[in-house]
Design a protein around this motif. Structure first.
Motif, PDB file in Angstrom:
ATOM      1  N   VAL A 172       0.847  -1.198   0.000  1.00  0.00           N
ATOM      2  CA  VAL A 172       0.000   0.000   0.000  1.00  0.00           C
ATOM      3  C   VAL A 172       0.881   1.245   0.000  1.00  0.00           C
ATOM      4  O   VAL A 172       0.672   2.180  -0.777  1.00  0.00           O
ATOM      5  CB  VAL A 172      -0.952  -0.004   1.215  1.00  0.00           C
ATOM      6  N   ARG A 200       1.066   4.084  -2.995  1.00  0.00           N
ATOM      7  CA  ARG A 200       0.707   5.474  -2.654  1.00  0.00           C
ATOM      8  C   ARG A 200       1.871   6.429  -2.896  1.00  0.00           C
ATOM      9  O   ARG A 200       1.662   7.580  -3.245  1.00  0.00           O
ATOM     10  CB  ARG A 200       0.224   5.552  -1.213  1.00  0.00           C
ATOM     11  N   ASN A 229      -6.733   5.620  -5.564  1.00  0.00           N
ATOM     12  CA  ASN A 229      -7.426   5.124  -4.384  1.00  0.00           C
ATOM     13  C   ASN A 229      -7.020   3.659  -4.236  1.00  0.00           C
ATOM     14  O   ASN A 229      -7.359   2.833  -5.084  1.00  0.00           O
ATOM     15  CB  ASN A 229      -8.936   5.265  -4.570  1.00  0.00           C
ATOM     16  N   VAL A 230      -6.283   3.331  -3.190  1.00  0.00           N
ATOM     17  CA  VAL A 230      -5.792   1.969  -2.983  1.00  0.00           C
ATOM     18  C   VAL A 230      -6.770   1.225  -2.070  1.00  0.00           C
ATOM     19  O   VAL A 230      -7.072   1.684  -0.980  1.00  0.00           O
ATOM     20  CB  VAL A 230      -4.385   1.971  -2.361  1.00  0.00           C
ATOM     21  N   GLN A 231      -7.269   0.094  -2.548  1.00  0.00           N
ATOM     22  CA  GLN A 231      -8.203  -0.737  -1.781  1.00  0.00           C
ATOM     23  C   GLN A 231      -7.560  -2.095  -1.500  1.00  0.00           C
ATOM     24  O   GLN A 231      -6.973  -2.687  -2.395  1.00  0.00           O
ATOM     25  CB  GLN A 231      -9.490  -0.980  -2.561  1.00  0.00           C
ATOM     26  N   VAL A 232      -7.702  -2.560  -0.267  1.00  0.00           N
ATOM     27  CA  VAL A 232      -7.213  -3.891   0.106  1.00  0.00           C
ATOM     28  C   VAL A 232      -8.423  -4.805   0.271  1.00  0.00           C
ATOM     29  O   VAL A 232      -9.355  -4.483   1.001  1.00  0.00           O
ATOM     30  CB  VAL A 232      -6.391  -3.844   1.409  1.00  0.00           C
ATOM     31  N   LEU A 233      -8.403  -5.919  -0.449  1.00  0.00           N
ATOM     32  CA  LEU A 233      -9.490  -6.898  -0.401  1.00  0.00           C
ATOM     33  C   LEU A 233      -8.919  -8.281  -0.142  1.00  0.00           C
ATOM     34  O   LEU A 233      -7.813  -8.601  -0.588  1.00  0.00           O
ATOM     35  CB  LEU A 233     -10.239  -6.937  -1.731  1.00  0.00           C
ATOM     36  N   TYR A 277     -16.207  -8.852  -5.556  1.00  0.00           N
ATOM     37  CA  TYR A 277     -15.956  -7.456  -5.872  1.00  0.00           C
ATOM     38  C   TYR A 277     -16.560  -7.130  -7.227  1.00  0.00           C
ATOM     39  O   TYR A 277     -16.828  -8.019  -8.033  1.00  0.00           O
ATOM     40  CB  TYR A 277     -14.454  -7.142  -5.847  1.00  0.00           C
ATOM     41  N   ARG A 292      -8.348   3.737  -9.348  1.00  0.00           N
ATOM     42  CA  ARG A 292      -8.345   2.720  -8.288  1.00  0.00           C
ATOM     43  C   ARG A 292      -7.325   1.620  -8.578  1.00  0.00           C
ATOM     44  O   ARG A 292      -7.124   1.215  -9.724  1.00  0.00           O
ATOM     45  CB  ARG A 292      -9.733   2.090  -8.190  1.00  0.00           C
ATOM     46  N   ARG A 332      -6.569  -2.213  -6.712  1.00  0.00           N
ATOM     47  CA  ARG A 332      -6.951  -3.165  -5.672  1.00  0.00           C
ATOM     48  C   ARG A 332      -5.768  -4.060  -5.349  1.00  0.00           C
ATOM     49  O   ARG A 332      -5.089  -4.560  -6.247  1.00  0.00           O
ATOM     50  CB  ARG A 332      -8.126  -4.020  -6.138  1.00  0.00           C
ATOM     51  N   GLU A 367      -5.308  -9.615  -0.867  1.00  0.00           N
ATOM     52  CA  GLU A 367      -4.492 -10.075   0.251  1.00  0.00           C
ATOM     53  C   GLU A 367      -4.735 -11.534   0.585  1.00  0.00           C
ATOM     54  O   GLU A 367      -5.876 -11.991   0.618  1.00  0.00           O
ATOM     55  CB  GLU A 367      -4.844  -9.214   1.469  1.00  0.00           C
TER      56      GLU A 367
END
Length: 86
Positions: A38, A42, A49-53, A59, A67, A69, A72
């Motif tokens: 992350v 960044r 926009n960093v998303q952790v899933l 999704y 974005r 993703r 993880e």
């Protein structure tokens, strides 16, 4: 010195970028801890926009240019798939 054929897990062999040279994927982050990934994204692309899933999470399939993703592995808390813009 690396032996012939050996490769560091952090060595970039191919980086996907758009026509302007803006980085769109991070293969070098595969397998490292999520927090480091992350932070790296960044730092390189503060516009995203960093998303952790979780790697098994449901999704949306929409493509969003702002974005990225990070999927993880919940057990090891590492990046399970190459992070990509979209």
């Amino acid at each position: 010195n690396h032996e012939e054929g050996s490769r560091s897990p952090y060595q970039v062999t191919h980086v996907q970028a758009d026509a302007e040279g803006t980085k769109r994927e991070w293969p070098e982050l595969l397998g490292i801890d999520v927090e480091t990934a992350v932070s790296a994204i960044r730092t390189e692309r503060p516009d995203l926009n960093v998303q952790v899933l979780d790697q098994d999470a449901m999704y949306t399939q929409d493509y969003v240019t702002e974005r990225v993703r990070i999927f993880e592995d919940a057990e090891s808390r590492t990046v399970a798939r190459v992070p990509r813009v979209g």
